[in-house]
Design an enzyme around this catalytic site. Structure first.
Site, mmCIF file in Angstrom:
data_model
loop_
_atom_site.group_PDB
_atom_site.id
_atom_site.type_symbol
_atom_site.label_atom_id
_atom_site.label_comp_id
_atom_site.label_asym_id
_atom_site.label_seq_id
_atom_site.Cartn_x
_atom_site.Cartn_y
_atom_site.Cartn_z
ATOM 1 N N HIS A 152 -44.714 -23.068 -151.557
ATOM 2 C CA HIS A 152 -43.681 -22.335 -152.642
ATOM 3 C C HIS A 152 -42.713 -22.162 -151.891
ATOM 4 O O HIS A 152 -42.745 -21.041 -150.927
ATOM 5 C CB HIS A 152 -44.864 -20.801 -153.464
ATOM 6 C CG HIS A 152 -43.972 -20.679 -154.473
ATOM 7 N ND1 HIS A 152 -44.101 -19.472 -154.262
ATOM 8 C CD2 HIS A 152 -43.624 -20.831 -155.494
ATOM 9 C CE1 HIS A 152 -43.276 -18.868 -156.136
ATOM 10 N NE2 HIS A 152 -43.384 -19.724 -155.668
ATOM 11 N N HIS A 171 -34.330 -18.252 -154.586
ATOM 12 C CA HIS A 171 -34.637 -17.611 -155.504
ATOM 13 C C HIS A 171 -34.349 -16.231 -156.356
ATOM 14 O O HIS A 171 -34.003 -16.238 -157.396
ATOM 15 C CB HIS A 171 -35.902 -17.634 -154.605
ATOM 16 C CG HIS A 171 -37.016 -17.657 -156.498
ATOM 17 N ND1 HIS A 171 -36.843 -15.974 -157.277
ATOM 18 C CD2 HIS A 171 -38.151 -18.089 -156.963
ATOM 19 C CE1 HIS A 171 -38.081 -16.040 -158.179
ATOM 20 N NE2 HIS A 171 -38.728 -17.508 -157.651
#
Length: 276
Positions: free
Chosen positions: A5, A41
């Site tokens: 991830h 992100h």
């Protein structure tokens, strides 16, 4: 598929694969003109993770190409699938087509090397918003216009907004998608997984296994605990997204799962529904 991830810095490709991931997920942020700009992100992100690692998107693609091109010094044979988590919520709906077009051009040049011995990984375009389905159209039409429609065979899709499964089906219909569908379900690791539960993931698995379903694979995110890993495997998902690939690999080695699951290789077609 053990899916690492938030792999947004180039050095993390090696790090996550060495921990046991055969797949990575990378965030893609866009500028105001719908150009993919950074692998980034930002805040907030999963607990126990640094949210601000980044690269220029095209630099990341070049490194990813090396990591997935046989014969390259950086090659990882077991890295077979890449999920691009497309942060299109910063865009207007009408920009989705352009985002797909520009994404395709970037991948064609920097990842697929214009169709000349580029990276071999399968790619999933993960879109957070059902109303951005035209990103798929833009991507597809651009590869066709650039003379490489065959590369679409390496590209699958995911709508990542935890939407109602029926609504997801409608969005794919509008985009003309009839296969290569991954369905994600999940929640940040900051919230205990039992609060969300696996009901929707199980609904996606039921769709996958039905004779008239549209889903080919189901993955659950973000799983860092052994107990949750077991629950996800018991629900018969195809992939688990994690910050700790070694935890998932450990659980897969437990006697209860060893006979039933194995880690996917390049020969396992990620677009085919697995028949028991």
């Amino acid at each position: 598929w053990i899916m690492g991830h938030m792999v947004n810095a180039i050095y993390q490709i090696d790090e996550f694969v060495n921990l046991g991931a055969n797949s990575i997920e990378t965030d893609v942020s866009f500028d105001d003109s719908a150009n993919p700009e950074y692998t980034y992100h930002g805040v907030p992100c999963d607990c126990r993770r640094w949210c601000k690692k980044w690269e220029y998107f095209n630099n990341f693609l070049k490194a990813l190409r090396k990591a997935t091109t046989p014969g390259d010094s950086k090659y990882h044979e077991k890295l077979v699938l890449v999920v691009f988590d497309l942060k299109t919520n910063s865009l207007y709906d009408h920009q989705a087509y352009d985002a797909g077009k520009k994404l395709a051009k970037n991948l064609l040049q920097h990842y697929w090397n214009n169709g000349n011995n580029g990276g071999r990984a399968y790619i999933v375009l993960s879109i957070p918003n059902l109303s951005h389905y035209k990103l798929i159209t833009g991507f597809k039409e651009t590869l066709k216009n650039e003379g490489h429609p065959e590369l679409m065979e390496k590209v699958g899709f995911d709508f990542s907004g935890n939407d109602n499964i029926d609504q997801v089906a409608k969005a794919y219909k509008k985009a003309g998608v009839t296969g290569r569908v991954w369905q994600s379900d999940g929640i940040t690791n900051c919230i205990a997984s039992f609060i969300r539960g696996l009901d929707r993931a199980k609904e996606a698995v039921a769709n996958r296994d039905s004779s008239n379903g549209f889903i080919n694979k189901v993955y659950y995110w973000t799983v860092d605990k052994r107990a949750t890993t077991r629950e996800a495997l018991d629900a018969e998902v195809d992939g688990i997204m994690t910050n700790d690939p070694d935890v998932i690999a450990d659980v897969l080695n437990e006697s209860a799962y060893k006979a039933k699951f194995r880690i996917a290789t390049y020969d396992d077609n990620p677009w085919e529904t697995f028949k028991k």
